[in-house]
Design an enzyme around this catalytic site. Structure first.
Site, PDB file in Angstrom:
ATOM      1  N   GLU A 161      -3.857  -1.178   4.712  1.00 47.43           N
ATOM      2  CA  GLU A 161      -4.854  -1.925   5.743  1.00 47.43           C
ATOM      3  C   GLU A 161      -6.114  -2.655   5.087  1.00 47.43           C
ATOM      4  O   GLU A 161      -6.274  -3.353   5.518  1.00 47.43           O
ATOM      5  CB  GLU A 161      -5.139  -1.029   7.103  1.00 47.43           C
ATOM      6  N   TYR A 171      10.262  -3.381  10.009  1.00 45.84           N
ATOM      7  CA  TYR A 171       9.012  -2.913  10.207  1.00 45.84           C
ATOM      8  C   TYR A 171       8.537  -2.753  11.621  1.00 45.84           C
ATOM      9  O   TYR A 171       8.058  -1.634  12.003  1.00 45.84           O
ATOM     10  CB  TYR A 171       7.995  -3.491   9.255  1.00 45.84           C
ATOM     11  N   TRP A 195      -0.419  -9.227   6.668  1.00 44.27           N
ATOM     12  CA  TRP A 195       0.297  -7.930   6.471  1.00 44.27           C
ATOM     13  C   TRP A 195       1.590  -7.964   5.698  1.00 44.27           C
ATOM     14  O   TRP A 195       2.257  -7.054   5.060  1.00 44.27           O
ATOM     15  CB  TRP A 195       0.437  -7.080   7.705  1.00 44.27           C
TER      16      TRP A 195
END
Length: 214
Positions: free
Chosen positions: A51, A29, A59
């Site tokens: 988000e 990522y 995350w």
């Protein structure tokens, strides 16, 4: 282990930002997505929604559930999500593959409706968000570990957050919006010395900014 400058050297010998550690999916990522400029409306809607789901969580938790989120929310096609009804809400609340937070689920459906309005007004979500790109005078001269640790929000993220809320969006506080800005490349917050920083900056320089801003 992260150096004092916020950089780590991976097993492949490459120097990176500290936060992905040595986790393969997180490294992927970081290396191939985070900070790279996005101008596709579906992906932008996905990013700001995820988000919002991330608020209060890591995350990495969201990243590892992202395919489940995509399946649950029609690939984040906001025209489809805007048509979700109470039955869809109950379906999603029961879906163990995502974050079963009723408020955030309802918010995503609401935000899909607001996204349609925004796309109609500005031509695209991309045109709206890229119109808020910070200028050089609004960015630190050097992106370092101290800057990232001290600035979960900025004047720009606060301004975007306030405007989105006026437009009826929810779960779009300044911290969430800044994380979104970082993820979709509105800013390049790869730390100086990270192997990805120059590549991301080159992609940002080459990007034709979306037009159609009212």
């Amino acid at each position: 282990m992260a150096h004092e400058n916020g950089l780590i050297i991976g097993e492949d010998g490459r120097t990176r930002c500290f936060w992905p550690g040595n986790l393969p999916d997180y490294l992927d990522y970081h290396d191939h997505e985070w900070g790279r400029p996005v101008a596709d409306d579906t992906r932008l809607f996905e990013k700001i929604c995820l988000e919002g789901f991330q608020s209060g969580l890591s995350w990495l938790t969201i990243l590892r559930k992202r395919e489940n989120f995509r399946a649950a929310f029609a690939g984040f096609d906001f025209h489809k999500v805007a048509c979700f009804d109470d039955q869809d809400v109950e379906r999603l609340v029961s879906d163990a593959g995502i974050i079963r937070h009723r408020g955030k689920i309802v918010s995503t459906i609401n935000n899909a409706k607001r996204a349609i309005e925004m796309a109609e007004e500005f031509g695209s979500l991309a045109a709206y968000f890229w119109s808020h790109e910070p200028g050089p005078d609004q960015r630190p001269p050097t992106v370092d570990y101290a800057i990232l640790r001290a600035n979960p929000t900025t004047e720009v993220s606060t301004r975007i957050s306030k405007d989105l809320k006026k437009r009826g969006w929810s779960f779009v506080g300044p911290t969430t919006v800044y994380a979104f800005m970082q993820a979709m490349g509105l800013v390049n917050d790869h730390i100086e010395g990270c192997c990805c920083r120059a590549e991301v900056e080159a992609l940002r320089a080459a990007l034709k900014r979306p037009g159609g801003v009212a």
